[in-house]
Design a protein around this motif. Structure first.
Motif, short mmCIF file in Angstrom:
data_model
loop_
_atom_site.label_atom_id
_atom_site.label_comp_id
_atom_site.label_asym_id
_atom_site.label_seq_id
_atom_site.Cartn_x
_atom_site.Cartn_y
_atom_site.Cartn_z
N MET A 170 0.84 -1.19 0.00
CA MET A 170 0.00 0.00 0.00
C MET A 170 0.87 1.24 0.00
O MET A 170 1.88 1.31 0.68
N ILE A 171 0.48 2.22 -0.78
CA ILE A 171 1.23 3.47 -0.85
C ILE A 171 0.32 4.60 -0.36
O ILE A 171 -0.69 4.91 -0.98
N GLU A 172 0.67 5.18 0.79
CA GLU A 172 -0.11 6.31 1.30
C GLU A 172 0.24 7.56 0.52
O GLU A 172 1.41 7.82 0.23
N PRO A 173 -0.74 8.38 0.19
CA PRO A 173 -0.45 9.58 -0.58
C PRO A 173 0.23 10.64 0.26
O PRO A 173 0.00 10.75 1.46
N GLU A 174 1.08 11.43 -0.39
CA GLU A 174 1.62 12.63 0.25
C GLU A 174 0.53 13.69 0.25
O GLU A 174 -0.04 13.99 -0.80
N GLN A 187 -14.77 5.85 -4.95
CA GLN A 187 -15.29 5.81 -3.59
C GLN A 187 -14.76 4.59 -2.83
O GLN A 187 -14.38 4.67 -1.66
N ALA A 188 -14.75 3.45 -3.52
CA ALA A 188 -14.27 2.22 -2.89
C ALA A 188 -12.79 2.33 -2.53
O ALA A 188 -12.36 1.83 -1.47
N TYR A 189 -12.02 2.98 -3.37
CA TYR A 189 -10.60 3.17 -3.08
C TYR A 189 -10.42 4.01 -1.82
O TYR A 189 -9.61 3.69 -0.95
N ALA A 227 -9.72 2.52 5.80
CA ALA A 227 -9.67 1.35 6.68
C ALA A 227 -8.24 0.90 6.92
O ALA A 227 -7.88 0.48 8.03
N LYS A 228 -7.39 0.97 5.89
CA LYS A 228 -6.01 0.51 6.02
C LYS A 228 -5.18 1.43 6.92
O LYS A 228 -4.29 0.97 7.64
N THR A 229 -5.48 2.72 6.89
CA THR A 229 -4.64 3.69 7.59
C THR A 229 -5.24 4.18 8.90
O THR A 229 -4.54 4.79 9.71
N GLY A 230 -6.54 3.97 9.11
CA GLY A 230 -7.20 4.51 10.28
C GLY A 230 -7.45 6.00 10.19
O GLY A 230 -7.77 6.65 11.19
N GLN A 231 -7.29 6.56 9.01
CA GLN A 231 -7.57 7.98 8.77
C GLN A 231 -8.75 8.10 7.80
O GLN A 231 -9.14 7.12 7.17
N THR A 232 -9.30 9.30 7.69
CA THR A 232 -10.49 9.48 6.86
C THR A 232 -10.13 10.12 5.53
O THR A 232 -9.78 11.30 5.46
N TYR A 233 -10.20 9.30 4.47
CA TYR A 233 -10.01 9.78 3.11
C TYR A 233 -11.34 9.76 2.38
O TYR A 233 -12.19 8.90 2.64
#
Length: 230
Positions: free
Chosen positions: A1-5, A86-88, A94-100
């Motif tokens: 998984m790659i979290e966005p900057e 939306q699904a992404y 869910a993966k990061t515990g943050q709200t995107y």
């Protein structure tokens, strides 16, 4: 998984829209709370991580099965529906515990335009060397960091050209007069807003205020995803 900057967009009023344009009027001052927006659109490489966790999600047709072409890993993922986008966002949250989530149309325009009412992310005059549009682009997508001179006032890249991006709003021609902060657009509609022009379009659509729309179930070879975080 790659979290966005992510890039912080501070709480400030900004000028949204364009007077004299049926689809972008009335021009008005909008207040938005602080939010963060991804510096780049979602890439094919990042989207692959999402598909690896979600076997029921279809891969874009230009991929080789469920693997993106090696030479397009750092290009924006396209051929995704609004529901895919939306699904992404739900998966990454869910993966990061943050709200995107997807940006509202107002958030997108502020991140592209800043607070000085500029026409393009870099200023008042169009410059084809700063973006991937029909004028001087290669006729297809480019890496998401290919045009550093085209960044917005906040340092957000690819807000003019390369791939257009889904917004959360339903589309309606023109705007209502907006008095409340953090507008989210109409409650119902047939099409969703897309922003950001693309490699297919030219000067006029590369403006920060330019709007387009698309059926939410359509897959287009020039429409992708950019996320905000709150």
């Amino acid at each position: 998984m790659i979290e966005p900057e992510m890039i912080e967009i501070p709480e400030d009023p900004f000028t949204m829209g364009t007077d004299g344009s049926e689809d972008e009027a009335p021009q008005q001052v909008i207040h938005l709370d602080r939010f963060e927006i991804a510096k780049h659109p979602v890439t094919n490489q990042s989207y692959e991580s999402f598909l690896n966790d979600n076997s029921d999600q279809p891969a874009p047709e230009y991929w080789k099965g469920r693997t993106p072409p090696a030479d397009l890993l750092n290009h924006p993922v396209v051929e995704v529906t609004w529901d895919d986008a939306q699904a992404y966002a739900t998966w990454l949250s869910a993966k990061t515990g943050q709200t995107y989530r997807l940006p509202t149309e107002a958030e997108w325009e502020k991140a592209a335009r800043g607070t000085d009412g500029r026409i393009y992310p870099w200023g008042a005059a169009f410059d084809a060397s700063r973006c991937n549009t029909r004028e001087e682009g290669p006729g297809h997508s480019t890496p998401v960091d290919y045009y550093p001179e085209g960044t917005s006032p906040y340092g957000v890249m690819d807000m003019a050209g390369n791939a257009s991006e889904w917004c959360s709003d339903w589309y309606k021609e023109g705007y209502a007069e907006i008095s409340s902060p953090n507008p989210t657009g109409p409650q119902i509609g047939e099409h969703r807003v897309t922003r950001g022009s693309s490699w297919r379009y030219s000067t006029n659509m590369a403006r920060c205020a330019a709007r387009y729309f698309c059926p939410p179930d359509m897959r287009r070879d020039n429409t992708g995803i950019r996320l905000v975080r709150i």
